[in-house]
Design an enzyme around this catalytic site. Structure first.
Site, PDB file in Angstrom:
ATOM      1  CB  ALA A 141       0.191   1.437  -4.424  1.00 24.91           C
ATOM      2  CD  GLU A 142      -2.700   5.155  -1.248  1.00 25.22           C
ATOM      3  OE1 GLU A 142      -2.648   6.370  -1.535  1.00 25.22           O
ATOM      4  OE2 GLU A 142      -3.725   4.473  -1.380  1.00 25.22           O
ATOM      5  CB  SER A 143       3.625   7.823  -0.491  1.00 26.48           C
ATOM      6  OG  SER A 143       4.235   6.789   0.282  1.00 26.48           O
ATOM      7  CB  VAL A 159      -0.956  -0.002   1.213  1.00 21.81           C
ATOM      8  CG1 VAL A 159      -1.666   1.347   1.342  1.00 21.81           C
ATOM      9  CG2 VAL A 159      -1.974  -1.125   1.081  1.00 21.81           C
ATOM     10  CE1 TYR A 204      -3.801   2.425  -3.920  1.00 21.36           C
ATOM     11  CE2 TYR A 204      -5.582   0.974  -3.241  1.00 21.36           C
ATOM     12  CZ  TYR A 204      -4.472   1.729  -2.932  1.00 21.36           C
ATOM     13  OH  TYR A 204      -4.024   1.778  -1.627  1.00 21.36           O
TER      14      TYR A 204
END
Length: 206
Positions: free
Chosen positions: A102-104, A99, A190
């Site tokens: 993928a997020e940051s 996560v 996502y």
């Protein structure tokens, strides 16, 4: 690296196509993250840069950095922070790493166009609800993100795909669409991206 172009007001579809082509070119440069930050100055000139995340970005295009295939538990960024959050929430640390990636892309100062911040890109309302005082602090951000993701897993009966969809689009949105991944391009891209990274990281951590 930063480049100055015309005015923001003069942006056209052709200009946007050029920017996307420029982004593709940047991705071929060794050591380049292929991120683009668009921002203006007092003369309304348009700048694009691949030198990191800026709070002044009018538009930010990011190519998420893939976790190296050889990565293991000891070499992944923020290993101790993730391990502690995973233990506290009974989540798989590999899922949290996926996560975060993928997020940051593991950038603690990352800010999205919608105002999500930090490693796990917490929205302001979510951060407040979880008692986060500083969303840029890796320990606070990851712990809160892990707690939220754990709540979502319970809310969707352990279904990781739906929990991830809810993390991206919001639990109300997932429920409104009949407890399936909502028909939004961003969310539908996502979920499989995170699951793919999750499988890869799990394999390398074991």
């Amino acid at each position: 690296m930063s480049y100055r172009f015309g005015t923001l007001a003069g942006m056209s579809k052709l200009g946007l196509i050029f920017i996307l082509a420029f982004w593709s070119w940047l991705s071929l440069i060794p050591e380049s993250r292929a991120d683009i930050c668009l921002h203006g100055d007092s003369e309304e000139a348009l700048y694009i840069s691949n030198t990191g995340v800026s709070h002044d970005c009018a538009w930010h295009i990011s190519e998420s950095a893939a976790t190296p295939p050889s990565a293991n538990a000891s070499t992944l960024p923020f290993h101790d922070v993730v391990a502690a959050a995973a233990h506290a929430t009974q989540l798989d640390p590999a899922l949290l790493h996926a996560v975060i990636n993928a997020e940051s892309s593991y950038r603690p100062m990352a800010v999205s166009s919608r105002g999500a911040t930090g490693l796990m890109q917490l929205m302001p309302a979510t951060a407040r609800r979880l008692g986060v005082r500083n969303t840029y602090d890796p320990e606070q951000n990851v712990m809160a993100g892990a707690r939220y993701l754990s709540q979502l897993q319970r809310e969707f009966n352990g279904d990781i795909s739906l929990a991830l969809a809810a993390y991206n689009a919001g639990p109300a949105t997932v429920k409104r669409h009949g407890n399936v991944i909502p028909p939004y391009a961003e969310t539908q891209a996502y979920v499989p991206r995170v699951l793919q990274a999750y499988r890869r990281i799990s394999k390398n951590m074991n």
